[in-house]
Design an enzyme around this catalytic site. Structure first.
Site, PDB file in Angstrom:
ATOM      1  N   ALA A  27       0.809  -1.244   0.000  1.00 28.97           N
ATOM      2  CA  ALA A  27       0.000   0.000   0.000  1.00 28.97           C
ATOM      3  C   ALA A  27       0.830   1.276   0.000  1.00 28.97           C
ATOM      4  CB  ALA A  27      -0.943  -0.014   1.190  1.00 28.97           C
ATOM      5  N   SER A  28       2.131   1.179  -0.245  1.00 31.74           N
ATOM      6  CA  SER A  28       2.963   2.393  -0.257  1.00 31.74           C
ATOM      7  C   SER A  28       2.734   3.252  -1.487  1.00 31.74           C
ATOM      8  CB  SER A  28       4.445   2.025  -0.228  1.00 31.74           C
ATOM      9  OG  SER A  28       4.831   1.721   1.065  1.00 31.74           O
ATOM     10  N   ARG A  29       2.226   2.642  -2.520  1.00 31.94           N
ATOM     11  CA  ARG A  29       2.015   3.410  -3.747  1.00 31.94           C
ATOM     12  C   ARG A  29       0.844   2.786  -4.521  1.00 31.94           C
ATOM     13  NH1 ARG A  29       6.906   0.297  -5.551  1.00 31.94           N
ATOM     14  NH2 ARG A  29       6.227  -1.105  -7.215  1.00 31.94           N
ATOM     15  N   SER A  76      13.803   5.592  -6.461  1.00 34.98           N
ATOM     16  CA  SER A  76      14.477   6.738  -7.096  1.00 34.98           C
ATOM     17  C   SER A  76      13.478   7.808  -7.546  1.00 34.98           C
ATOM     18  CB  SER A  76      15.358   6.267  -8.257  1.00 34.98           C
ATOM     19  OG  SER A  76      14.537   5.799  -9.289  1.00 34.98           O
ATOM     20  N   VAL A 103       5.309  -9.758   2.145  1.00 39.46           N
ATOM     21  CA  VAL A 103       4.307 -10.844   2.104  1.00 39.46           C
ATOM     22  C   VAL A 103       4.938 -12.227   1.919  1.00 39.46           C
ATOM     23  CG1 VAL A 103       2.430  -9.335   1.314  1.00 39.46           C
ATOM     24  CG2 VAL A 103       3.809 -10.576  -0.378  1.00 39.46           C
ATOM     25  N   SER A 182      -6.243  -9.953 -12.204  1.00 36.61           N
ATOM     26  CA  SER A 182      -5.979  -9.072 -13.344  1.00 36.61           C
ATOM     27  C   SER A 182      -6.658  -9.680 -14.566  1.00 36.61           C
ATOM     28  CB  SER A 182      -4.472  -9.001 -13.602  1.00 36.61           C
ATOM     29  OG  SER A 182      -4.215  -8.401 -14.855  1.00 36.61           O
ATOM     30  N   TYR A 195       3.333 -13.631 -14.442  1.00 37.98           N
ATOM     31  CA  TYR A 195       2.337 -12.719 -13.858  1.00 37.98           C
ATOM     32  C   TYR A 195       0.927 -13.259 -14.090  1.00 37.98           C
ATOM     33  CZ  TYR A 195      -0.233  -8.365 -13.010  1.00 37.98           C
ATOM     34  OH  TYR A 195      -1.105  -7.410 -12.538  1.00 37.98           O
ATOM     35  N   LYS A 199      -1.889 -14.557 -11.358  1.00 41.81           N
ATOM     36  CA  LYS A 199      -3.149 -13.811 -11.242  1.00 41.81           C
ATOM     37  C   LYS A 199      -4.344 -14.740 -11.497  1.00 41.81           C
ATOM     38  CE  LYS A 199      -1.375 -10.114  -9.905  1.00 41.81           C
ATOM     39  NZ  LYS A 199      -1.772  -9.440  -8.661  1.00 41.81           N
ATOM     40  N   ILE A 228      -4.691   0.136 -15.418  1.00 41.04           N
ATOM     41  CA  ILE A 228      -5.039   1.213 -14.491  1.00 41.04           C
ATOM     42  C   ILE A 228      -3.814   2.098 -14.301  1.00 41.04           C
ATOM     43  CG2 ILE A 228      -5.993   1.768 -12.229  1.00 41.04           C
ATOM     44  CD1 ILE A 228      -7.864  -0.071 -13.836  1.00 41.04           C
TER      45      ILE A 228
END
Ligand SMILES: NC(=O)c1ccc[n+]([C@@H]2O[C@H](COP(=O)([O-])OP(=O)(O)OC[C@H]3O[C@@H](n4cnc5c(N)ncnc54)[C@H](O)[C@@H]3O)[C@@H](O)[C@H]2O)c1
Length: 292
Positions: A27-29, A76, A103, A182, A195, A199, A228
């Site tokens: 949840a940092s970004r 960065s 996680v 996804s 990925y 998903k 998104i």
């Protein structure tokens, strides 16, 4: 902030999550951060967790250890907003904490949930959002190392968190689990074998949790977003020519916004969504349709 119907209307809430305690992973970004903010706006107390957190004195080293180009770009480019997001939530009058939680680290997850229970009294909601999104190569060039990493983070990571939160939800006699799948999971993803496979597997996990959670008043659903515009989503769209074709496949001819996902999650976490479980909700601007 005022409670009840009037308070809800004054704050422009869609669904009242007052008194709910939510934990969001990754949840940092990006989408996870927006989920945290939106759940808090609807009244929930929210714990922001991520492997990358602003107050990590070794943030750069942690990012390098992820084996993820995106993690290093995030540091960065200043995309890590865990503690500042928790501050923003506290300013709304909710309780919030930002905690480092990888996680893939089961012991750390166990400690974090224990701490959340001690500090917040219970856990109602888990948003399994953390993931790695930067392994792009066709099957002959998929790296074994990154395949293993993606399974470990995206799939096993969500399982670890779900298993560790389960006793708290059962004790609580209420639970809301959200799994971030996804359309790469439902449709496949060109150059995204690892990925896409993780998903797709999350849908099996979400449905199994729905089956086993019913008797405990736990609902479990998967969200399948299209493209998104999180920081990561935008970076991919800016550099990968395929994204123009993805955009053209949406019925709106535009990508989605983090709020589109967060609003859906807020609804699924509400009392009003209590009969929705085991569902896969596409929030994809119609990408899977036979668009003209
Ligand atoms: N953005 C999109 O277009 C899109 C589309 C479909 C699905 N999704 C899914 O939505 C979720 C969020 O996507 P996003 O665009 O915000 O991606 P993102 O890369 O910006 O966010 C992922 C977050 O997970 C964290 N993370 C990575 N490894 C971790 C670990 N081991 N432990 C804890 N945290 C870890 C990262 O630090 C980051 O904050 C992901 O599950 C992604 O697969 C996104």
């Amino acid at each position: 902030m005022g409670g009840g119907v009037l308070g809800t209307m004054m704050e422009g809430r869609m669904f009242d999550l007052t008194g709910r305690v939510a934990v969001v992973t990754g949840a940092s970004r990006g989408l996870g951060r927006q989920d945290a903010l939106t759940l808090a706006r609807q009244g929930a107390d929210v714990v922001i967790t991520d492997v990358l957190v602003e107050d990590d004195p070794d943030l750069q080293k942690t990012a390098e250890a992820q084996g993820s180009m995106l993690a290093q770009v995030a540091v960065s480019q200043g995309w890590v907003h865990s503690n500042s997001t928790a501050d923003e939530i506290r300013k709304m009058g909710r309780r919030s904490l930002a905690i480092k939680m990888d996680v893939t680290n089961r012991e750390q997850i166990r400690d974090v949930f224990k701490k959340v229970k001690e500090e917040f009294g219970k856990i109602d909601i888990l948003i399994n959002n953390a993931a790695t999104l930067d392994h792009a190569a066709q099957i002959p060039n998929q790296s074994y190392e990154l395949w293993d990493r993606d399974v470990r983070v995206n799939l096993t990571g969500a399982f670890n968190c779900t298993k560790e939160v389960w006793p708290y939800l059962v004790e609580n006699k209420f639970g809301r689990l959200i799994f971030m799948s996804s359309i790469a999971g439902t449709l496949g993803g060109f150059g995204q074998a690892s990925y896409s496979s993780t998903k797709a597997a999350l849908i099996g996990l979400a449905k199994t949790a729905a089956l086993e959670g019913g008797r405990h008043n736990i609902t479990s659903n998967a969200i399948a977003p299209g493209i998104i515009e999180s920081e990561a989503g935008k970076a991919a769209a800016d550099t990968n020519p395929l994204y123009e074709r993805f955009k053209a496949r949406t019925v709106f001819k535009r990508f989605g916004q983090p709020e589109d996902i967060a609003n859906t999650i807020a609804f699924l976490c509400s009392n009003e969504a209590g009969y929705i479980t085991g569902a896969v909700i596409e929030v994809a601007g119609g990408i899977p349709l036979f668009t003209a």
